[in-house]
Enzyme design. Structure first.
Site, PDB file in Angstrom:
ATOM      1  N   GLN A   1      -6.350   2.419  -6.547  1.00 37.62           N
ATOM      2  CA  GLN A   1      -7.545   1.646  -6.176  1.00 37.62           C
ATOM      3  C   GLN A   1      -8.786   2.538  -6.292  1.00 37.62           C
ATOM      4  OE1 GLN A   1      -7.672  -0.678  -2.326  1.00 37.62           O
ATOM      5  NE2 GLN A   1      -7.292  -2.235  -3.878  1.00 37.62           N
ATOM      6  N   PHE A   2      -8.646   3.776  -5.868  1.00 41.55           N
ATOM      7  CA  PHE A   2      -9.641   4.830  -6.088  1.00 41.55           C
ATOM      8  C   PHE A   2      -8.845   6.085  -6.437  1.00 41.55           C
ATOM      9  CE2 PHE A   2     -12.061   1.791  -3.761  1.00 41.55           C
ATOM     10  CZ  PHE A   2     -13.386   1.971  -4.125  1.00 41.55           C
ATOM     11  N   ALA A   3      -9.421   6.899  -7.315  1.00 41.59           N
ATOM     12  CA  ALA A   3      -8.699   8.108  -7.741  1.00 41.59           C
ATOM     13  C   ALA A   3      -8.318   8.979  -6.541  1.00 41.59           C
ATOM     14  CB  ALA A   3      -9.558   8.908  -8.719  1.00 41.59           C
ATOM     15  N   ASP A   4      -9.123   8.924  -5.497  1.00 42.05           N
ATOM     16  CA  ASP A   4      -8.864   9.732  -4.298  1.00 42.05           C
ATOM     17  C   ASP A   4      -7.459   9.476  -3.732  1.00 42.05           C
ATOM     18  OD1 ASP A   4     -12.035  10.371  -3.300  1.00 42.05           O
ATOM     19  OD2 ASP A   4     -11.683   8.655  -4.586  1.00 42.05           O
ATOM     20  N   PHE A   5      -6.981   8.228  -3.849  1.00 44.51           N
ATOM     21  CA  PHE A   5      -5.726   7.862  -3.195  1.00 44.51           C
ATOM     22  C   PHE A   5      -4.496   8.327  -3.966  1.00 44.51           C
ATOM     23  CE2 PHE A   5      -8.663   4.304  -1.764  1.00 44.51           C
ATOM     24  CZ  PHE A   5      -9.119   5.058  -0.693  1.00 44.51           C
TER      25      PHE A   5
ATOM     26  N   HIS B   1     -14.002   8.426  -1.529  1.00 41.73           N
ATOM     27  CA  HIS B   1     -14.110   7.400  -2.568  1.00 41.73           C
ATOM     28  C   HIS B   1     -14.942   7.925  -3.734  1.00 41.73           C
ATOM     29  CE1 HIS B   1     -12.866   4.794   0.768  1.00 41.73           C
ATOM     30  NE2 HIS B   1     -12.510   3.916  -0.133  1.00 41.73           N
TER      31      HIS B   1
ATOM     32  N   GLU C   1       1.438   4.281  -2.856  1.00 40.42           N
ATOM     33  CA  GLU C   1       1.286   4.848  -4.200  1.00 40.42           C
ATOM     34  C   GLU C   1       2.542   5.576  -4.686  1.00 40.42           C
ATOM     35  OE1 GLU C   1      -0.927   4.871  -1.822  1.00 40.42           O
ATOM     36  OE2 GLU C   1      -2.711   3.949  -2.672  1.00 40.42           O
TER      37      GLU C   1
ATOM     38  N   LEU D   1       0.850  -1.194   0.000  1.00 39.18           N
ATOM     39  CA  LEU D   1       0.000   0.000   0.000  1.00 39.18           C
ATOM     40  C   LEU D   1       0.890   1.250   0.000  1.00 39.18           C
ATOM     41  CD1 LEU D   1      -3.080  -0.248   2.294  1.00 39.18           C
ATOM     42  CD2 LEU D   1      -2.365   1.883   1.256  1.00 39.18           C
TER      43      LEU D   1
END
Ligand SMILES: Cc1ncc(C[n+]2csc(CCOP(=O)(O)OP(=O)(O)O)c2C)c(N)n1
Length: 659
Positions: A420-424, A465, A398, A396
């Protein structure tokens, strides 16, 4: 300081001597030039030279080194002509960045060096990527990345060590422990007694050496490298040393106790080594004088050559053209005519799978993307088809993974990184905007990376999310952004993005994953980058939009009796299609820009400004924007519905039409 001669030949020992002496003589010359105001800045490595020189000579010439701003000996050790090196510091064309970046902030594949960006820590993730490429290509090469002790406090350091540990990457993470990070002493920077203790936590080997003893550095790195080439695994190498001058010359050393400076002056890496060689009879006074004279002459000649050049004459076209790696897209058409109904999500999966078949140098990286198939199942079944080397579950982290993407590109590979989600993406933001986006413009290195961004709201997933964050990247020169609204474009744009060696942000709307479906070609095909599509035609108004906006626009217009609109689906946001927009504005005279992202500072602001500036005479009404509220995204469906622009489109459109 005790030097162990072991079985080293005189040649090996004198090569090390010349390396460290050359580095010191350049340092001394730079201090003089600085005082004469002939150079603007200097980050001195005096006192630490044994590390750079010892490491560089211990490696094979084609093994990558990622140095910091104090590692002159790496650059000279790789035989970069001094005139070019100086031109780089001086900001002239003979340097490595065409005057665009300063000091040691450059890379050169010819010399297998990747210089840092100012942020220090991101280097470590890039080193992981280079080592991964070497490992996948079975080259049996190692990679060395430098860190200052202060820089190790950055999350990037941790992420990259962890990735290298899990993936068994042959990287030496070297820490030059000089007791200070700029002016901050170690006890205000970290609590560990020694860095080798941190290695235990990562489950890797840790080795500590006297960084002022060039023979010890050389021997240690040489034997580590031999072992790591056979059995790839990372090592944390701590080199104890001291920086005899300030962080850079202007900052001075007042904060360092005098006594400490005196103690370390007695451990000078050059003087001690020179005495050893003189005592051993490997050098004598005459040979020392001759070597000094010869190296000084080399420096003077290089300087004369470099000082002839003045700063580059600015040419705006060249500056703009170099932002992206040259690439001419040849749009690929589907040939067999075979089609199947596909959902948006299947179209992405299809494009990804066919790109994997087409490019055997393409590697996929992301959390849970291997056996699990990704949280949205886009890579379901990929591991059994392409293997774990190319479909990689990541820890985990990025930032390290995006950095690794750049490292893979440096070794001529392609990568897709799935958020995994654009937010991250916030966790990988620095690597994207400062490393991927700037690499080509800075030193001509394409960043052949596609970052996939499952984006958008409409699923009551709350503030972390559901975000739309394309505007963050829209503002960053060097990136390209695509944002499909239907299965056909989803596949074609993804394949096109993967073909292009430039870095892409690929936005895929989660709401569309299973709600949008259509017949699309089974064959591999691409969609033209930078080309909008006119999804419906009408003379009353132009609606410029993308993603979910296309669906909302179609829905609302169909509910408004007699209203005929040009609905433009931009598809590519960077670069966006000005011609298609301008042609439509000429026809309709009225424009609405619609996006799901929040209003202020959104992509719509830029498009509206451009239309006002370039299509002013064609407009019959002010350009209007409809977007989400300027708040974070709420969770409850009623609040989310209120946040999104859909409920405001009709009223705004009526207002615009009756202006
Ligand atoms: C992300 C980031 N924050 C702050 C800085 C400013 N800065 C440059 S060097 C430095 C200290 C680095 O310390 P260390 O890694 O120990 O290197 P040393 O000064 O000892 O050579 C700082 C704070 C930076 N370059 N990047």
């Amino acid at each position: 300081m005790k030097f162990l001669r072991k079985k080293h030949s005189d040649q090996t020992l004198t090569d090390l001597y010349e390396g460290i002496l050359f580095s010191r003589l350049i340092e001394e010359k730079m201090l003089i030039l600085l005082r004469q105001n002939r150079i603007s800045k200097w980050f001195s490595g005096i006192g630490q030279e044994a590390i750079s020189v010892g490491v560089t000579q211990a490696l094979e010439p084609d093994e990558y080194i990622l140095p910091m701003h104090r590692n002159l000996g790496v650059f000279t050790g790789r035989k970069i002509p001094f005139a070019r090196l100086f031109a780089q510091w001086h900001g002239t064309m003979m340097g490595y960045t065409k005057g665009r970046d300063r000091s040691f902030h450059f890379g050169t594949n010819e010399h297998h060096i990747v210089g840092m960006i100012s942020h220090l820590g991101p280097q470590n993730g890039v080193a992981d990527g280079i080592a991964l490429a070497s490992k996948l290509k079975k080259e049996k090469k190692i990679t060395v990345v430098f860190n200052g002790d202060g820089g190790t406090s950055e999350g990037d350091f941790h992420e990259a060590l962890n990735v290298a540990a899990v993936w068994d990457l042959p990287v030496i993470f070297l820490v030059e422990n000089n007791g200070y990070g700029l002016s901050t002493p170690s006890n205000e920077q970290f609590r560990c007694k020694q860095f080798v203790d941190k290695a235990i936590g990562y489950g890797i080997e840790g080795v500590k050496v006297d960084g002022n003893n060039i023979v010890e550095v050389y021997d240690t790195v040489k034997s580590l490298a031999e072992k790591m080439r056979k059995d790839p695994k990372p090592v944390l190498l701590e080199c104890i040393t001291f920086r005899m001058r300030g962080h850079e010359e202007a900052s001075g050393t007042k904060y360092v106790p005098r006594k400490l400076l005196e103690e370390w002056a007695a451990k000078d890496p050059l003087e001690n080594y020179e005495s050893f060689l003189l005592n051993e009879g490997i050098l004598d006074k005459k040979s020392v004088d001759e070597t000094r004279k010869r190296l000084k002459k080399q420096i003077d000649t290089g300087l004369e050559e470099a000082f002839v050049e003045t700063h580059p004459v600015a040419n705006t076209d060249t500056e703009i053209n170099d932002v992206y790696a040259p690439f001419t897209q040849n749009v690929v058409n589907a040939t067999t005519g075979k089609v199947s109904e596909k959902r948006f999500i299947d179209a992405i999966s299809d494009g990804l799978r066919q790109s994997m078949e087409r490019f055997d140098n393409l590697v996929l990286m992301g959390q849970d993307i291997a056996e699990y198939g990704g949280v949205f199942k886009i890579t379901d079944g990929f591991v059994s088809k392409f293997g774990k080397d190319r479909v990689r579950n990541t820890p985990l982290c990025e930032s390290a993974i995006v950095g690794a993407g750049l490292g893979l590109s440096i070794k001529g590979m392609k990568s897709m990184v799935e958020m995994q989600f654009a937010d991250f993406v916030t966790e990988g933001f620095n690597q994207i905007v400062n490393n991927l986006a700037k690499a080509h413009w800075r030193w001509g290195q394409p960043a052949d990376v596609v970052v996939r961004m499952p984006t958008g709201a409409g699923t009551a997933a709350g503030p972390y999310h559901s975000q739309s964050n394309e505007a963050w990247f829209f503002h960053t020169p060097g990136l390209k952004i695509v944002y499909p609204s239907n299965p056909y474009d989803a596949k074609g744009l993804l394949c096109a993005a993967i073909e292009d060696p430039n870095p892409y942000m690929y936005f895929e709307h989660k709401f569309l994953y299973r709600s949008a479906k259509s017949n699309i070609p089974d064959d591999y095909y691409t969609v033209e980058i930078g080309k909008a599509s006119l999804v419906s035609e009408g003379n009353d108004v132009t609606i410029v939009t993308y993603g979910m906006g296309v669906h909302w626009a179609k829905e609302i217009v169909s509910q408004m009796d007699g209203v005929k609109a040009d609905i433009i689906d931009l598809r590519t946001l960077l670069p966006w299609d000005r011609e298609t927009v301008a042609a439509s504005v000429r026809k309709t005279g009225r424009v609405m820009i619609l996006h799901e992202d929040t209003l202020t500072g959104g992509v719509g602001g830029e498009i509206a400004a451009w239309i006002s500036e370039h299509c002013f005479r064609d407009l019959d009404a002010p350009v209007v924007r409809v977007a989400s509220l300027d708040t974070p995204i709420p969770f409850a469906p009623t609040l989310e519905n209120n946040f999104l622009p859909r409920i405001r489109i009709k009223a705004k459109l009526s207002e615009l039409l009756s202006f």
